[in-house]
Design a protein around this motif. Structure first.
Motif, mmCIF file in Angstrom:
data_model
loop_
_atom_site.group_PDB
_atom_site.id
_atom_site.type_symbol
_atom_site.label_atom_id
_atom_site.label_comp_id
_atom_site.label_asym_id
_atom_site.label_seq_id
_atom_site.Cartn_x
_atom_site.Cartn_y
_atom_site.Cartn_z
ATOM 1 N N ARG A 1 -1.025 -1.373 6.382
ATOM 2 C CA ARG A 1 -1.990 -1.191 5.308
ATOM 3 C C ARG A 1 -2.362 0.279 5.148
ATOM 4 O O ARG A 1 -2.544 0.979 6.140
ATOM 5 C CB ARG A 1 -3.253 -2.006 5.585
ATOM 6 C CG ARG A 1 -3.991 -2.405 4.323
ATOM 7 C CD ARG A 1 -5.195 -3.197 4.670
ATOM 8 N NE ARG A 1 -5.856 -2.550 5.800
ATOM 9 C CZ ARG A 1 -6.841 -3.085 6.468
ATOM 10 N NH1 ARG A 1 -7.283 -4.259 6.154
ATOM 11 N NH2 ARG A 1 -7.412 -2.441 7.465
ATOM 12 N N ALA A 2 -2.424 0.722 3.884
ATOM 13 C CA ALA A 2 -2.810 2.105 3.615
ATOM 14 C C ALA A 2 -4.166 2.377 4.223
ATOM 15 O O ALA A 2 -5.078 1.576 4.108
ATOM 16 C CB ALA A 2 -2.855 2.342 2.111
ATOM 17 N N ASP B 1 1.765 3.672 0.077
ATOM 18 C CA ASP B 1 1.173 2.699 -0.828
ATOM 19 C C ASP B 1 1.706 2.891 -2.249
ATOM 20 O O ASP B 1 2.038 1.933 -2.945
ATOM 21 C CB ASP B 1 -0.351 2.891 -0.808
ATOM 22 C CG ASP B 1 -1.057 1.655 -1.313
ATOM 23 O OD1 ASP B 1 -0.571 0.544 -1.016
ATOM 24 O OD2 ASP B 1 -2.075 1.797 -2.018
#
Ligand SMILES: [Zn+2]
Length: 469
Positions: free
Chosen positions: A466-467, A330
Motif C-alpha cells: 500500500r502506498a 501507486d
C-alpha cells in the motif's frame, strides 16, 4: 539544448562533445573502491552519480564504455590485512565481494571492466610508465629508494585543483614526513619495500616495492581506454592530489591531453556533519538494510540531490524517499489499470514531454528532473481522478515512464508476495469466485491492515504494497 557538464578543469559548464568521430561513443573512467573495508554511503553517493551519468548518456543514444578500478594495494589495504593477520589477497577479496553485492542492491550498472591494481599486466604497465617518466626527467629515485614525480617539471601541475605550487607549500596539505623529496608536493610513483609491507611487493628496476595509488589509475585507464578519455569522474576529495597526479603522470608519458571532462561529486553529510566512525554517524549499506530500507529507497535517497551540491543524509530524508517511491508505485498501478482499458474515459490532450530528459541534459540536474516527474504524476493523477485520461494517453505515459525509469531504476521489482499475504490474497480470490462479497471485503481489510492493497482489475486481483505503508 545540448548536453552540458560542469568541467572541474575549466570550472565552467561546457557543451559535451565526445572525442569519437561518429560522436556516439564515449569512454568513462571512474575511480573505484579501495577494498580495505566495506564502502560507506558517501562512496555510494558518488557511484550512484556515475551510474546516473552513464544511464542518461545511454538514454540519449551514446554508447558508453566505462572502466572502474579496484584499488587492492595501498597503505590502507596493507595495514588492514596486517591487522587481520591474513594475506593481502584474502583481505581484499572479501571486500571486493561485498562491493559487488552492494552495487547490485543499489541497482548500479556494472562497469565494462573492473581492473585490479595487483593484476600483473597493470603492474608491468605502471613500471613502464614510471621508467618513461624517469627517462624524461619527470621522476627521480630518492635516497629512500622510492621513486617520486618531480612536480616542478610539469608546468600544468595544480591546474585541475586550481592552485599553484607556492600555495601548496604554505597550506601544509602534504605531510612533512618525507625529507628525501626535492619538493614537498612530489608524490610517490613507486614505494620502496619496508618491513610493514610484509610479503607484499614486486620487483622493479628500482628494487622491490609497490606502486603509489595515483599511478595505478593512470596505468589502468590508459591500458583499457587508451591515452585519451572523454570523461573522468570521482568524488571531490579525489581532485587533489589523486586526479592532479593522474594528469601529470599520464600526460608526462603520452604528451597528449588525458581527459576532456572532469566531473566530481560533492560530499555526503549525515545530519549536517561529516560522516565519521567516532561520531557514530557512519553507515554502510547493510546498516541501512538492517533498518528496513530497501535498495531502491537508498538508491533514490542518494540520487535525488544534484551531484555538485552536498547531500545531507537524514532519516527524514530516507522516509521522504520511501514516500516518493510509494507515490510512483501507486501512480503506475493506476496508469496500468487505465491503459488496460478497464474504464471508458473522455480523451483529453495530455501527452508526455521532454522536460525530464532536458533537465538531465543540463549537467544532470536531477532535482529539476524529479520536480518535473512529480509534477506529471500530480497532473495525470488529477486527470485520472476526473476520469479524463483514456487508455492511449495512459499508455503514452507508461512509455514515458519506461525512459524515465531507465535512468532512475527505482521501479519496484515484481517480487513474490510474502507467504502470509499470498495466502490471504488467494483466499480473497476464491471468495470472489464464489461471489462471497462480504468475505472478499473482510479479506481486503485484513490485507490493508497489514499494509497491502488489493485491487480488482480485468486481469483479476492485484495485490501491491500500500502506498505510504
Ligand atoms: Zn583513481
Amino acid at each position: 539544448m545540448p548536453l552540458r557538464f560542469f568541467n572541474t578543469y575549466s570550472r565552467q559548464l561546457e557543451d559535451f562533445e565526445p572525442r569519437d568521430a561518429t560522436g556516439r561513443k564515449i569512454d568513462i573512467y571512474t575511480c573505484g573502491p579501495t577494498v580495505y573495508s566495506r564502502a560507506h554511503i558517501g562512496n555510494f553517493r558518488a557511484y550512484i552519480f556515475e551510474d546516473l551519468l552513464q544511464r542518461h548518456l545511454e538514454l540519449r543514444g551514446y554508447k558508453v564504455r566505462r572502466v572502474m578500478n579496484i584499488t587492492d594495494v595501498d597503505d590502507k589495504t596493507i595495514r588492514g590485512a596486517r591487522e587481520a593477520g591474513i594475506p593481502l589477497t584474502e583481505s581484499t577479496a572479501q571486500f571486493k565481494e561485498a562491493f559487488f553485492q552492494d552495487i547490485e542492491t543499489l541497482r548500479i550498472k556494472r562497469a565494462d571492466e573492473f581492473p585490479a591494481a595487483t593484476d600483473q599486466r597493470y603492474i608491468e604497465k605502471m613500471i613502464e610508465m614510471i621508467a618513461t617518466l624517469i627517462s624524461r626527467g619527470l621522476a627521480y629515485q630518492a635516497e629512500d629508494k622510492s621513486v617520486y614525480f618531480r612536480i616542478n617539471k610539469f608546468p600544468n601541475y595544480g591546474k585541475l585543483a586550481h592552485f599553484d605550487l607556492t600555495q601548496l607549500q604554505s597550506t601544509g596539505r602534504v605531510k612533512h614526513d618525507e625529507y628525501d623529496k626535492e619538493h614537498i608536493g612530489d608524490f610517490a610513483l613507486w614505494k620502496a619495500w619496508d618491513e610493514e609491507d610484509g610479503d607484499v611487493g614486486w620487483e622493479s628496476p628500482w628494487g622491490r616495492g609497490r606502486p603509489g595509488w595515483h599511478i595505478e589509475c593512470s596505468a589502468m585507464a590508459t591500458a583499457l581506454l587508451g591515452d585519451q578519455i572523454d570523461i573522468h569522474c570521482g568524488g571531490i576529495d579525489n581532485i587533489f592530489p589523486h586526479h592532479e597526479a593522474e594528469i601529470a603522470q599520464t600526460e608526462g608519458v603520452t604528451g597528449k591531453k588525458f581527459v576532456r571532462y572532469w566531473l566530481h561529486c560533492a560530499h555526503l553529510l549525515v545530519d549536517g556533519q561529516k560522516m565519521s566512525k567516532s561520531l557514530g554517524n557512519f553507515y554502510t549499506l547493510p546498516n541501512l538494510l538492517e533498518k528496513g530500507y530497501t535498495g531502491r529507497e537508498i538508491r533514490y535517497a542518494l540520487m535525488r540531490v544534484h551531484y555538485r551540491a552536498p547531500l545531507n543524509f537524514t532519516w527524514d530524508g530516507m522516509n521522504e524517499a520511501r514516500e516518493s517511491l510509494a507515490r510512483i508505485d501507486d501512480w503506475l498501478v493506476r496508469l496500468r489499470e487505465t491503459a488496460a482499458g478497464k474504464i471508458d474515459k473522455r480523451e483529453i490532450d495530455m501527452q508526455p514531454d521532454q522536460d525530464f530528459e532536458e533537465a538531465l541534459d543540463d549537467d544532470l540536474n536531477i532535482s529539476a528532473a524529479l520536480g518535473f516527474l512529480f509534477e506529471k504524476i500530480r497532473e495525470t493523477n488529477r486527470a485520472l481522478d476526473r476520469n479524463e485520461l483514456d487508455a492511449a494517453s495512459a499508455n503514452a505515459w507508461l512509455n514515458w515512464w519506461e525512459r524515465v525509469n531507465s535512468v532512475l531504476v527505482v521501479e519496484e521489482a515484481i517480487a513474490p508476495l510474502p507467504p502470509g499475504i499470498a495466502k490471504l490474497a488467494e483466499a480473497r480470490a476464491q471468495a470472489r469466485l464464489a461471489k462471497d462479497w462480504r468475505k472478499s471485503d473482510e479479506l481486503r481489510d485484513e490485507l490493508s491492515a497489514r499494509g497491502w492493497e488489493a485491487r480488482d482489475t480485468k486481469d483479476g486481483q492485484k495485490v501491491t504494497r500500500r502506498a505510504g505503508g
